[in-house]
Write a protein that holds these residues in place. Structure first.
Motif, PDB file in Angstrom:
ATOM      1  N   ASP A  47      33.236 -60.207 -21.742  1.00  0.00           N
ATOM      2  CA  ASP A  47      34.111 -61.215 -22.337  1.00  0.00           C
ATOM      3  C   ASP A  47      34.395 -62.410 -21.429  1.00  0.00           C
ATOM      4  O   ASP A  47      35.106 -63.333 -21.840  1.00  0.00           O
ATOM      5  CB  ASP A  47      35.457 -60.573 -22.712  1.00  0.00           C
ATOM      6  CG  ASP A  47      35.283 -59.402 -23.651  1.00  0.00           C
ATOM      7  OD1 ASP A  47      34.527 -59.538 -24.623  1.00  0.00           O
ATOM      8  OD2 ASP A  47      35.900 -58.343 -23.400  1.00  0.00           O
ATOM      9  N   THR A  48      33.888 -62.389 -20.205  1.00  0.00           N
ATOM     10  CA  THR A  48      34.206 -63.482 -19.284  1.00  0.00           C
ATOM     11  C   THR A  48      33.769 -64.830 -19.866  1.00  0.00           C
ATOM     12  O   THR A  48      32.739 -64.914 -20.527  1.00  0.00           O
ATOM     13  CB  THR A  48      33.542 -63.264 -17.912  1.00  0.00           C
ATOM     14  OG1 THR A  48      32.134 -63.033 -18.095  1.00  0.00           O
ATOM     15  CG2 THR A  48      34.156 -62.083 -17.193  1.00  0.00           C
ATOM     16  N   PRO A  49      34.552 -65.892 -19.630  1.00  0.00           N
ATOM     17  CA  PRO A  49      34.284 -67.197 -20.243  1.00  0.00           C
ATOM     18  C   PRO A  49      33.166 -67.965 -19.538  1.00  0.00           C
ATOM     19  O   PRO A  49      33.370 -69.036 -18.958  1.00  0.00           O
ATOM     20  CB  PRO A  49      35.630 -67.910 -20.101  1.00  0.00           C
ATOM     21  CG  PRO A  49      36.214 -67.346 -18.850  1.00  0.00           C
ATOM     22  CD  PRO A  49      35.793 -65.898 -18.826  1.00  0.00           C
ATOM     23  N   THR A  50      31.969 -67.409 -19.581  1.00  0.00           N
ATOM     24  CA  THR A  50      30.801 -68.041 -18.976  1.00  0.00           C
ATOM     25  C   THR A  50      29.704 -68.151 -20.020  1.00  0.00           C
ATOM     26  O   THR A  50      29.714 -67.432 -21.014  1.00  0.00           O
ATOM     27  CB  THR A  50      30.297 -67.227 -17.773  1.00  0.00           C
ATOM     28  OG1 THR A  50      29.987 -65.902 -18.214  1.00  0.00           O
ATOM     29  CG2 THR A  50      31.360 -67.142 -16.687  1.00  0.00           C
ATOM     30  N   SER A  64      47.106 -64.177 -12.851  1.00  0.00           N
ATOM     31  CA  SER A  64      47.501 -64.293 -14.260  1.00  0.00           C
ATOM     32  C   SER A  64      47.635 -65.738 -14.722  1.00  0.00           C
ATOM     33  O   SER A  64      47.566 -66.012 -15.925  1.00  0.00           O
ATOM     34  CB  SER A  64      48.810 -63.539 -14.503  1.00  0.00           C
ATOM     35  OG  SER A  64      49.869 -64.090 -13.740  1.00  0.00           O
ATOM     36  N   LYS A  65      47.819 -66.678 -13.772  1.00  0.00           N
ATOM     37  CA  LYS A  65      47.928 -68.095 -14.118  1.00  0.00           C
ATOM     38  C   LYS A  65      46.832 -68.916 -13.428  1.00  0.00           C
ATOM     39  O   LYS A  65      47.000 -70.095 -13.156  1.00  0.00           O
ATOM     40  CB  LYS A  65      49.309 -68.624 -13.722  1.00  0.00           C
ATOM     41  CG  LYS A  65      50.449 -67.913 -14.436  1.00  0.00           C
ATOM     42  CD  LYS A  65      51.797 -68.428 -13.980  1.00  0.00           C
ATOM     43  CE  LYS A  65      52.946 -67.672 -14.665  1.00  0.00           C
ATOM     44  NZ  LYS A  65      54.271 -68.125 -14.171  1.00  0.00           N
ATOM     45  N   THR A 118      42.315 -67.013 -18.492  1.00  0.00           N
ATOM     46  CA  THR A 118      42.688 -65.615 -18.262  1.00  0.00           C
ATOM     47  C   THR A 118      42.952 -64.836 -19.549  1.00  0.00           C
ATOM     48  O   THR A 118      43.138 -63.620 -19.500  1.00  0.00           O
ATOM     49  CB  THR A 118      43.967 -65.531 -17.398  1.00  0.00           C
ATOM     50  OG1 THR A 118      45.049 -66.163 -18.110  1.00  0.00           O
ATOM     51  CG2 THR A 118      43.776 -66.223 -16.060  1.00  0.00           C
ATOM     52  N   THR A 119      42.971 -65.495 -20.697  1.00  0.00           N
ATOM     53  CA  THR A 119      43.412 -64.833 -21.928  1.00  0.00           C
ATOM     54  C   THR A 119      42.276 -64.173 -22.709  1.00  0.00           C
ATOM     55  O   THR A 119      42.508 -63.654 -23.799  1.00  0.00           O
ATOM     56  CB  THR A 119      44.120 -65.841 -22.847  1.00  0.00           C
ATOM     57  OG1 THR A 119      43.210 -66.914 -23.163  1.00  0.00           O
ATOM     58  CG2 THR A 119      45.349 -66.418 -22.167  1.00  0.00           C
ATOM     59  N   PHE A 120      41.063 -64.175 -22.156  1.00  0.00           N
ATOM     60  CA  PHE A 120      39.928 -63.628 -22.900  1.00  0.00           C
ATOM     61  C   PHE A 120      39.972 -62.102 -23.019  1.00  0.00           C
ATOM     62  O   PHE A 120      39.294 -61.518 -23.862  1.00  0.00           O
ATOM     63  CB  PHE A 120      38.600 -64.062 -22.274  1.00  0.00           C
ATOM     64  CG  PHE A 120      38.469 -63.746 -20.809  1.00  0.00           C
ATOM     65  CD1 PHE A 120      37.970 -62.525 -20.381  1.00  0.00           C
ATOM     66  CD2 PHE A 120      38.842 -64.683 -19.853  1.00  0.00           C
ATOM     67  CE1 PHE A 120      37.857 -62.230 -19.041  1.00  0.00           C
ATOM     68  CE2 PHE A 120      38.719 -64.406 -18.501  1.00  0.00           C
ATOM     69  CZ  PHE A 120      38.232 -63.180 -18.087  1.00  0.00           C
ATOM     70  N   GLN A 121      40.786 -61.460 -22.154  1.00  0.00           N
ATOM     71  CA  GLN A 121      40.915 -59.988 -22.226  1.00  0.00           C
ATOM     72  C   GLN A 121      42.217 -59.596 -21.540  1.00  0.00           C
ATOM     73  O   GLN A 121      42.541 -60.091 -20.467  1.00  0.00           O
ATOM     74  CB  GLN A 121      39.699 -59.328 -21.551  1.00  0.00           C
ATOM     75  CG  GLN A 121      39.317 -57.982 -22.124  1.00  0.00           C
ATOM     76  CD  GLN A 121      40.171 -56.850 -21.574  1.00  0.00           C
ATOM     77  OE1 GLN A 121      40.827 -57.021 -20.547  1.00  0.00           O
ATOM     78  NE2 GLN A 121      40.156 -55.702 -22.230  1.00  0.00           N
ATOM     79  N   GLU A 122      42.987 -58.699 -22.141  1.00  0.00           N
ATOM     80  CA  GLU A 122      44.329 -58.420 -21.656  1.00  0.00           C
ATOM     81  C   GLU A 122      44.352 -57.808 -20.257  1.00  0.00           C
ATOM     82  O   GLU A 122      45.291 -58.047 -19.481  1.00  0.00           O
ATOM     83  CB  GLU A 122      45.075 -57.505 -22.633  1.00  0.00           C
ATOM     84  CG  GLU A 122      44.435 -56.143 -22.847  1.00  0.00           C
ATOM     85  CD  GLU A 122      45.228 -55.294 -23.825  1.00  0.00           C
ATOM     86  OE1 GLU A 122      46.258 -55.787 -24.323  1.00  0.00           O
ATOM     87  OE2 GLU A 122      44.810 -54.156 -24.084  1.00  0.00           O
ATOM     88  N   PHE A 132      38.615 -67.952 -12.963  1.00  0.00           N
ATOM     89  CA  PHE A 132      38.024 -68.993 -13.807  1.00  0.00           C
ATOM     90  C   PHE A 132      38.982 -70.174 -13.929  1.00  0.00           C
ATOM     91  O   PHE A 132      39.499 -70.469 -15.007  1.00  0.00           O
ATOM     92  CB  PHE A 132      37.665 -68.417 -15.179  1.00  0.00           C
ATOM     93  CG  PHE A 132      36.711 -67.251 -15.099  1.00  0.00           C
ATOM     94  CD1 PHE A 132      35.350 -67.468 -14.885  1.00  0.00           C
ATOM     95  CD2 PHE A 132      37.169 -65.949 -15.188  1.00  0.00           C
ATOM     96  CE1 PHE A 132      34.469 -66.392 -14.771  1.00  0.00           C
ATOM     97  CE2 PHE A 132      36.295 -64.872 -15.081  1.00  0.00           C
ATOM     98  CZ  PHE A 132      34.946 -65.100 -14.874  1.00  0.00           C
ATOM     99  N   PRO A 133      39.245 -70.861 -12.793  1.00  0.00           N
ATOM    100  CA  PRO A 133      40.164 -72.004 -12.827  1.00  0.00           C
ATOM    101  C   PRO A 133      39.570 -73.153 -13.652  1.00  0.00           C
ATOM    102  O   PRO A 133      38.350 -73.268 -13.790  1.00  0.00           O
ATOM    103  CB  PRO A 133      40.304 -72.392 -11.357  1.00  0.00           C
ATOM    104  CG  PRO A 133      39.047 -71.894 -10.704  1.00  0.00           C
ATOM    105  CD  PRO A 133      38.682 -70.641 -11.454  1.00  0.00           C
TER     106      PRO A 133
END
Length: 214
Positions: free
Chosen positions: A25-28, A129-130, A134-138, A182-183
């Motif tokens: 699920d990583t945003p890549t 967390s910030k 970061t919201t792609f997986q709990e 993932f900044p």
């Protein structure tokens, strides 16, 4: 037969830098996760116990553009901030005897990555967390905690940052933490915060760039 990068009986480790909870699920777009830097594994005896140390291979030094070392003092209940164009391609290294302070990376997008050393809890905490996306997986929101038993004398803190990762080596590899990040933009500020009643000393503090390898 020998070759240029012969490990010469060293035990070399490289790890998968991800977690099955969110690996898919990583945003890549063109890749999924990464590998850690190569690390040398060594056995060290402490009192009656043996510990496996986990520390970057010496060859990493060849791509570090070594910055100037300085001794830093952060007074009680205060902070000091260092800035650079791109801290997502950097090494930060220092020696300290303190066990109670916080390190925070941030950028103009207000993304933050915090590392907290707590003497009371005997814990090192990484809070991403910030840190950006970061919201792609709990599970990715969860704070990472590591129990530590740090020496009464000075010990080393070494951090290697890449575009989407941080690797933290404490006391020459006795304690190690690795986290994907993932900044939304490169981190540009590094704040050292001292909430203790005594001054915080960071000796031989060095902030260095790291060369690309491809």
């Amino acid at each position: 037969d020998t070759y240029e990068n012969d490990p010469k009986d060293s035990r070399i480790f490289i790890g998968w830098m991800s977690n099955w909870a969110y690996a898919r699920d990583t945003p890549t777009e063109k890749w999924r996760s990464a590998m850690t830097v190569p690390r040398t594994l060594t056995l060290q005896k402490n009192d009656s116990d043996y510990e496996v140390l986990n520390y970057p291979i010496d060859g990493i030094d060849a791509i570090v553009e070594t910055g100037q070392s300085e001794n830093i003092v952060v007074e009680s209940q205060s902070a000091k901030t260092f800035s650079a164009d791109n801290l997502n391609q950097a090494e930060i290294l220092f020696m300290t005897a303190s066990k109670d302070f916080q390190l925070t990376f941030s950028n103009t997008q207000k993304d933050t990555l915090s590392i907290h050393f707590s003497e009371l809890e005997k814990m090192v905490t990484v809070d991403r967390s910030k840190s950006g996306k970061t919201t792609f997986q709990e599970d990715f929101h969860k704070v990472q905690k590591m129990p530590v038993s740090l020496p009464s004398t000075e010990y080393e803190v070494r951090m290697l940052l890449d575009h989407s990762s941080i690797e933290i080596f404490i006391d020459k590899g006795r304690y190690v933490m690795t986290a994907q990040l993932f900044p939304n933009d490169f981190f540009t500020d590094f704040k050292v915060q001292n909430s203790n009643d005594s001054p915080l000393e960071l000796n031989n503090f060095r902030l260095s760039g790291v060369k690309r390898i491809w």
